[in-house]
Every structure is written in structure tokens, then in C-alpha cells.
Design an enzyme around this catalytic site. Structure first.
Site, PDB file in Angstrom:
ATOM      1  N   GLU A  49      37.035  34.785  30.551  1.00 18.95           N
ATOM      2  CA  GLU A  49      37.834  33.887  29.893  1.00 18.95           C
ATOM      3  C   GLU A  49      37.959  32.538  30.544  1.00 18.95           C
ATOM      4  OE1 GLU A  49      38.514  36.959  29.927  1.00 18.95           O
ATOM      5  OE2 GLU A  49      38.956  37.709  27.892  1.00 18.95           O
ATOM      6  N   PHE A 111      50.849  47.185  23.780  1.00 23.28           N
ATOM      7  CA  PHE A 111      49.627  47.306  24.544  1.00 23.28           C
ATOM      8  C   PHE A 111      49.169  45.731  24.590  1.00 23.28           C
ATOM      9  CE2 PHE A 111      44.809  47.690  24.436  1.00 23.28           C
ATOM     10  CZ  PHE A 111      44.612  48.067  25.686  1.00 23.28           C
ATOM     11  N   GLN A 112      48.703  45.365  25.647  1.00 29.65           N
ATOM     12  CA  GLN A 112      48.106  44.018  25.825  1.00 29.65           C
ATOM     13  C   GLN A 112      49.117  42.894  25.496  1.00 29.65           C
ATOM     14  OE1 GLN A 112      44.047  43.852  24.677  1.00 29.65           O
ATOM     15  NE2 GLN A 112      43.468  44.492  26.432  1.00 29.65           N
ATOM     16  N   LYS A 161      48.982  38.985  15.406  1.00 22.73           N
ATOM     17  CA  LYS A 161      47.806  39.658  14.609  1.00 22.73           C
ATOM     18  C   LYS A 161      47.925  39.709  13.020  1.00 22.73           C
ATOM     19  CE  LYS A 161      44.459  43.394  15.029  1.00 22.73           C
ATOM     20  NZ  LYS A 161      44.227  44.528  15.828  1.00 22.73           N
ATOM     21  N   MET A 473      35.489  23.435  53.072  1.00 27.01           N
ATOM     22  CA  MET A 473      36.605  22.586  53.144  1.00 27.01           C
ATOM     23  C   MET A 473      37.769  23.032  53.975  1.00 27.01           C
ATOM     24  SD  MET A 473      37.562  19.381  52.756  1.00 27.01           S
ATOM     25  CE  MET A 473      36.944  18.357  51.550  1.00 27.01           C
TER      26      MET A 473
HETATM   27  C1  LIG Z   1      40.366  28.812  43.013  1.00 23.56           C
HETATM   28  C2  LIG Z   1      40.403  28.398  44.509  1.00 23.56           C
HETATM   29  N1  LIG Z   1      40.922  29.078  45.448  1.00 23.56           N
HETATM   30  C3  LIG Z   1      41.059  28.590  46.613  1.00 23.56           C
HETATM   31  C4  LIG Z   1      40.864  27.157  46.793  1.00 23.56           C
HETATM   32  C5  LIG Z   1      41.054  26.729  48.375  1.00 23.56           C
HETATM   33  N2  LIG Z   1      39.846  25.880  48.707  1.00 23.56           N
HETATM   34  C6  LIG Z   1      39.646  24.432  48.494  1.00 23.56           C
HETATM   35  S1  LIG Z   1      38.067  24.098  49.184  1.00 23.56           S
HETATM   36  C7  LIG Z   1      37.612  25.595  49.557  1.00 23.56           C
HETATM   37  C8  LIG Z   1      36.201  26.158  50.082  1.00 23.56           C
HETATM   38  C9  LIG Z   1      35.159  25.584  49.214  1.00 23.56           C
HETATM   39  O1  LIG Z   1      33.874  26.418  49.739  1.00 23.56           O
HETATM   40  P1  LIG Z   1      32.589  26.151  49.009  1.00 23.56           P
HETATM   41  O2  LIG Z   1      32.738  26.533  47.755  1.00 23.56           O
HETATM   42  O3  LIG Z   1      31.597  27.306  49.991  1.00 23.56           O
HETATM   43  O4  LIG Z   1      32.308  24.651  49.029  1.00 23.56           O
HETATM   44  P2  LIG Z   1      32.213  23.697  50.562  1.00 23.56           P
HETATM   45  O5  LIG Z   1      33.598  23.028  50.779  1.00 23.56           O
HETATM   46  O6  LIG Z   1      31.582  24.651  51.437  1.00 23.56           O
HETATM   47  O7  LIG Z   1      31.471  22.592  50.119  1.00 23.56           O
HETATM   48  C10 LIG Z   1      38.818  26.476  49.200  1.00 23.56           C
HETATM   49  C11 LIG Z   1      38.542  28.065  49.356  1.00 23.56           C
HETATM   50  C12 LIG Z   1      40.761  26.304  45.744  1.00 23.56           C
HETATM   51  N3  LIG Z   1      40.530  24.951  45.859  1.00 23.56           N
HETATM   52  N4  LIG Z   1      40.499  27.174  44.442  1.00 23.56           N
END
Ligand SMILES: Cc1ncc(C[n+]2csc(CCOP(=O)(O)OP(=O)(O)O)c2C)c(N)n1
Length: 564
Positions: A49, A111-112, A161, A473
């Protein structure tokens, strides 16, 4: 005409001009799914979803229309939550329809059962619980109206529902939806406009800060006319990219945490700032007490609650942006800003020598190279959807967007896993566009299951995985602020070429810059979704960077290369 609540749902969607709906069925929404068979609206069966929510959001952002996602009660509805919050923070017009348990068991932990209106109260523009069949039609119409008017945003309609199953003598209502006036007192007075115009006309160092509101408000052309007449330079927020042509001489580029040093310095030096459809996000301002201290600030905004939320402004102009800008523009006189332009040019200083593009080729593949080459190869015309992380910032820096609605990215919430599903939604909105997904190896794996939706729907995307083997990042923050203690950021990945293959899709691997063009051309030539695994430098860094809460003066810049 006697119609069930479920039939009325599809009737209203048709009446609202909805062409496709993204969703996932379940017990509490079964009547609505059953009635789907009597509708001509296309339903896209997603794999999760969250994917439906991002697809509807991508559809809305690419088209400017309302996107629609649906899910069943409980876990179906809660799986939408991240996508709803994403749409909320980026002002995206999406209607979410969820099934709810029958009204007689509400509150019994049936439920749900989940109180999804309670859960989403803070992350929707508005939400409704519908327990009576006769309310289904009018409520859904209100939902569309609220989602698309004023500042756009997500609206959730939760339908029990029994309300879906009940019947009602229903006639489509064509009359415009009337709702009590929501926007308080207008500040668009002649005095306020004159005051703003006076500040701009006498400014020596004026600057425009343009955000996504420029596109949402349909004010891109007005802005360009205004800039070309007044010669006031423009800095963009991440979400504003595309609202003013990137290659225009007066476009400075992105501001904020990863904006170019000279852009942020220009903001700090400006004497008047004209903020248009932007909300002074903390990634833009850094420490708000030290933001643009010398500048008088004018804020053009549709949402009154954004005024003085982060930065105190001198002249707020609340209202529809087209209206505001077209009233303001003729009042502003032109002055010779060439000393200011020269000053900004000087600010660029040694920036060029710090650019990764000018560094000697080390034989390694850099993400910036990939994105810059992609920009060249697609002649800057692709619709790009990014995920969140380093690659997102490199995209903003190296893919020059000259056209509106061609960059779709999760700015406010920064949602990993957004790119692939949002791109699929965008492709439904704009089937004629060449769509590229730029995604990190981490974020790709969050929603890669939607590759299978691409196959089922026979949709052609181009997926560029910027694979650095890290949650890049976060690794960068660990490098700068945690003494290179890389806790939980190295990532071992599956073979993305084989993953594509498992879906019956073409996949390519690129390890050198010289291989980029061929892989891109093969991906573009394929009629199916194609995946390119770009094996980029593992520990590359996004420069410059303003650390959270710091000021521009503390900006971290790429070290100047030492040439032997
Ligand atoms: C759902 C979610 N979980 C955690 C984060 C924290 N976060 C921001 S950037 C990042 C790393 C992203 O890594 P990647 O997808 O490999 O991209 P890159 O930065 O290497 O280009 C994380 C874990 C986020 N923004 N969104």
C-alpha cells in the site's frame, strides 16, 4: 437511481475525472472492489500500500490533478501512512480511500480495525469517517475539492463496510462544492503591495527565493517575466527546481544545506528577499536566528499559517500566487543591478575548481558523472523521480531542469522508497514522457517489489540505481560528525541485474564512466522497464554542506585538490 455506496464511490471518481486508481484490496473494502468491475476506471494493483500512496502522489505531482489511492482497513490503511505524510509535507493533492470495519463494531477492536482518521489527523489536510451510505457521494466530492483547492494536500475518506454495502437513491450532483471559507482575512491590500514593491524597487541586493508554490500556483511564466524585467536573481528550494529554468542566466541554483556556497552567501548578503511559494524549511535556513540578517523579507504565500512560522517577515502577501505576483509585478520599478550581479559572480570564487567534474579522472565512477551524463544524454528533457539520499542532492546539483514538473522528489518528509512507485504514478499521468528513476541502493530495496507492478502494467521506466554499497547520506553524516564510525550503514546488496532478470526485465551494470552512454542508450531503447546498476565510488561526499542548525559561514566545502 438506487446505487450502493460502493457504486457511488466509482461514480464520483468518474465525475471527478479520475482515470486510474492505485490500490490493494482486502475484506473491509471488498464491496468497493466488487463495484470496480462495473467501472471504466483503471485500477493498478500495487505490491504494497505504501507503493499505492506514492504512485498516487507521483501522479498528482506530474499531472497537477488529484491522485487517488485506496486500501483496506487496519494494516492496509496503516501501510499508507508514510505516503500520506509524504504528500502532506510536499503539498500534494491526493485522495485516499480506505475501507473501515462495519459501523456497529467500531470501537470494539474488531478484526483489522484501526482508527485511521485518528492516526492520520496530523498528516492530512482533512479527513472523514463515513458511516452512512447517503454521505458517501457528498463526502468524496468534498474530499476532492479540499485536496485540490488552496494549498493542495492529502485528504483521507474512511468508509465503513455497511456504508459501502447500503443503498441510496443517488443522483450525481454537478453543483460546485460549497465549503465555509477557510482562508482567513486577505493581506493583499494595496498598501502591502506598495510597501513590497517599494522595498524591491529601491533594493541594491535583492534576491528571489522560489519554492514549489511557483509551480503549484501556475506562476512559472509570471515569475520568468518578472525576473527578466527586474533582473533580480533567483535561488531555488529543492522542491522549487523546475519552477524557473535552471540554465537561465539569472538562476543561481539550489539554496540551503546542499546548495552552492555562493547561493547561500548571496542570500546572507541580500538586502531584500522576495520569498515566493516557499516555507523557510530548516534545510533552507540553517540557524533561523542568523538567516539573511541584512534583508527585509517579503513573503508571497497561499497558506497564511506559513507566515512568520520560521522566519519573521516584513511584508506578508497571502493569496493565490498568480494573483499576488501579477498585482505586485507592475508596481516594481527596475534599477541597475549589475554591481550586485558582479558581486555574486565574484562569490563563485574557486567553486569551479572544487567541482567533481573538473577533478582529474581517477578511473572511478562518480554519481555526479552519472547524473551529469544522463542530463546530457536525455538533453535535459527527462522527467526524473529521485529517492532520498546523496543521489537526490547530486541530481538537484547536476541535472539542470529547465521545465516545470520534471523533477519529482520527496523534499519535506525525505521518504526513502518513494522514487520507484512515484515514478510509476508519474508515468501513468504522462505516458508520453521519458521517465528516469534515480535511486540509491538502500531506497531501491525499500520498494523494489513495485518492479513487478511495472511488469503487470507493462509500464516503461528507466531505473538508475546509484549503488555505493552504503546508506550514503547517513554514512556522510557519520564521516563528518561521528568520526567515521559507520554504524549500520554499509549495505550488502543483491545483484540488481539479476533482480531485473527475475522480473523478466533488462538489467545492465556500469563500472566506468565510458560505459554510461551505452547502458543509457540500451535502457532507453528497451520497451520495458530497464534497470542500470551504477557501481559508483563508495565514499563520495555531497559538497557543500551546511551542518544542521549551523550557519552558512560554517559550510563544509570540497577540499581544493592539491595539484602536483
Ligand atoms: C524511510 C526512511 N528511512 C530512513 C531514512 C534516513 N535516511 C536518509 S538518507 C539515507 C540513506 C540513503 O541511502 P541510499 O538509498 O543508498 O542512497 P544514497 O544516500 O547512498 O544515495 C537514510 C537511511 C529516510 N530518509 N527514510
Amino acid at each position: 437511481m438506487l446505487r450502493t455506496g460502493s457504486q457511488i464511490v466509482w461514480d464520483v471518481l468518474g465525475q471527478e475525472g479520475v482515470g486510474c486508481v492505485f490500490g490493494y484490496p482486502g475484506g473491509a473494502i471488498l464491496p468497493i472492489y466488487d463495484a470496480l468491475l462495473g467501472s471504466s476506471i483503471h485500477h493498478v494493483l500495487v505490491r504494497h500500500e505504501q507503493g499505492a500512496a506514492h504512485m498516487a502522489d507521483g501522479y498528482a505531482r506530474a499531472s497537477g490533478e488529484v491522485g487517488v489511492a485506496m486500501a483496506t482497513s487496519g494494516p492496509g490503511a496503516t501501510n499508507l501512512v508514510t505516503g500520506i505524510a509524504t504528500a502532506m509535507l510536499d503539498s500534494s493533492s491526493v485522495v485516499f480511500i480506505t475501507g473501515q470495519v462495519s459501523s456497529r463494531v467500531i470501537g470494539t477492536d474488531a478484526f483489522q480495525e484501526t482508527d485511521i482518521t485518528g492516526v492520520t489527523l496530523p498528516i492530512t489536510k482533512h479527513n472523514f469517517l463515513v458511516t452512512r451510505t447517503e454521505d458517501v457521494g457528498p463526502t468524496l466530492r468534498k474530499a476532492f475539492h479540499i485536496a485540490r483547492t488552496g494549498r493542495p494536500g492529502p485528504v483521507l475518506v474512511d468508509i465503513t463496510k455497511d456504508a459501502q454495502q447500503g443503498t441510496h437513491d443517488y443522483e450525481p450532483d454537478e453543483a460546485p462544492v460549497e465549503l465555509p471559507e477557510r482562508s482567513p482575512r486577505d493581506t493583499l491590500t494595496r498598501d502591502a503591495l506598495d510597501e513590497a514593491a517599494g522595498l524591491l524597487s529601491s533594493a541594491k541586493r535583492p534576491l528571489i527565493l522560489a519554492g514549489r508554490g511557483v509551480m503549484l500556483g501556475g506562476a512559472t511564466e509570471l515569475l520568468q517575466d518578472f525576473v527578466e524585467r527586474t533582473r533580480i536573481p533567483v535561488a531555488m528550494t529543492l522542491l522549487g527546481i523546475g519552477g524557473f529554468p535552471a540554465t537561465h542566466a539569472l538562476n543561481l541554483g539550489m539554496m540551503g544545506m546542499h546548495g552552492e556556497a555562493w547561493v547561500n552567501r548571496a542570500i546572507q548578503t541580500a538586502d531584500v528577499l522576495l520569498a515566493i511559494g516557499m516555507r523557510f524549511d530548516d534545510r533552507v535556513t540553517g540557524d533561523p536566528t542568523k538567516f539573511a540578517p541584512a534583508a527585509k523579507k517579503i513573503h508571497l504565500e497561499i497558506d497564511r499559517s506559513e507566515i512568520n512560522k520560521v522566519i519573521r517577515v516584513d511584508v506578508p502577501l497571502v493569496g493565490d500566487l498568480r494573483e499576488t505576483l501579477s498585482q505586485l509585478a507592475p508596481r516594481v520599478g527596475t534599477t541597475d543591478l549589475s554591481p550586485w550581479h558582479r558581486f555574486i559572480e565574484d562569490l563563485k570564487g574557486d567553486t569551479a575548481v572544487r567541482d567533481i567534474q573538473t577533478l582529474p579522472d581517477s578511473g572511478h565512477l562518480y554519481a555526479a558523472h552519472v547524473i551529469s551524463d544522463l542530463w546530457n544524454l536525455t538533453e535535459g528533457r527527462a522527467l526524473v523521480v529521485t529517492d532520498v539520499g546523496q543521489h537526490q542532492m547530486w541530481e538537484a546539483q547536476y541535472y539542470k531542469h529547465d521545465y516545470p514538473r520534471k523533477l519529482i522528489t520527496s523534499g519535506g518528509l525525505g521518504t526513502m522508497g518513494f522514487a520507484l512507485p512515484a515514478a510509476l504514478g508519474a508515468k501513468f499521468a504522462k505516458p508520453e514522457e521519458e521517465v528516469w528513476v534515480i535511486v540509491g541502493d538502500g531506497g531501491f530495496q525499500m520498494t523494489a517489489a513495485e518492479l513487478s507492478t511495472c511488469v503487470q502494467e507493462n509500464m516503461k521506466l528507466n531505473v538508475a540505481v546509484i549503488n555505493n554499497g552504503y546508506l550514503g547520506m547517513v554514512r556522510q553524516w557519520q564521516e563528518f560528525f561521528y568520526d567515521k564510525r559507520y554504524a549500520a550503514t554499509p549495505m550488502s546488496n543483491p545483484d540488481f541485474v539479476k533482480l531485473a532478470d527475475a522480473h523478466g526485465l533488462p538489467g545492465f551494470r556500469v563500472e566506468k564512466r565510458s560505459e554510461i552512454a551505452e547502458a543509457v542508450s540500451r535502457a532507453r531503447a528497451s520497451r520495458e522497464t530497464a534497470v542500470i546498476d551504477f557501481r559508483v565510488e563508495k565514499e563520495d561526499t555531497v559538497y557543500p554542506m551546511v551542518a544542521p542548525g549551523k550557519t552558512i559561514e560554517d559550510m563544509i566545502r570540497r577540499p581544493v585538490p592539491v595539484l602536483e
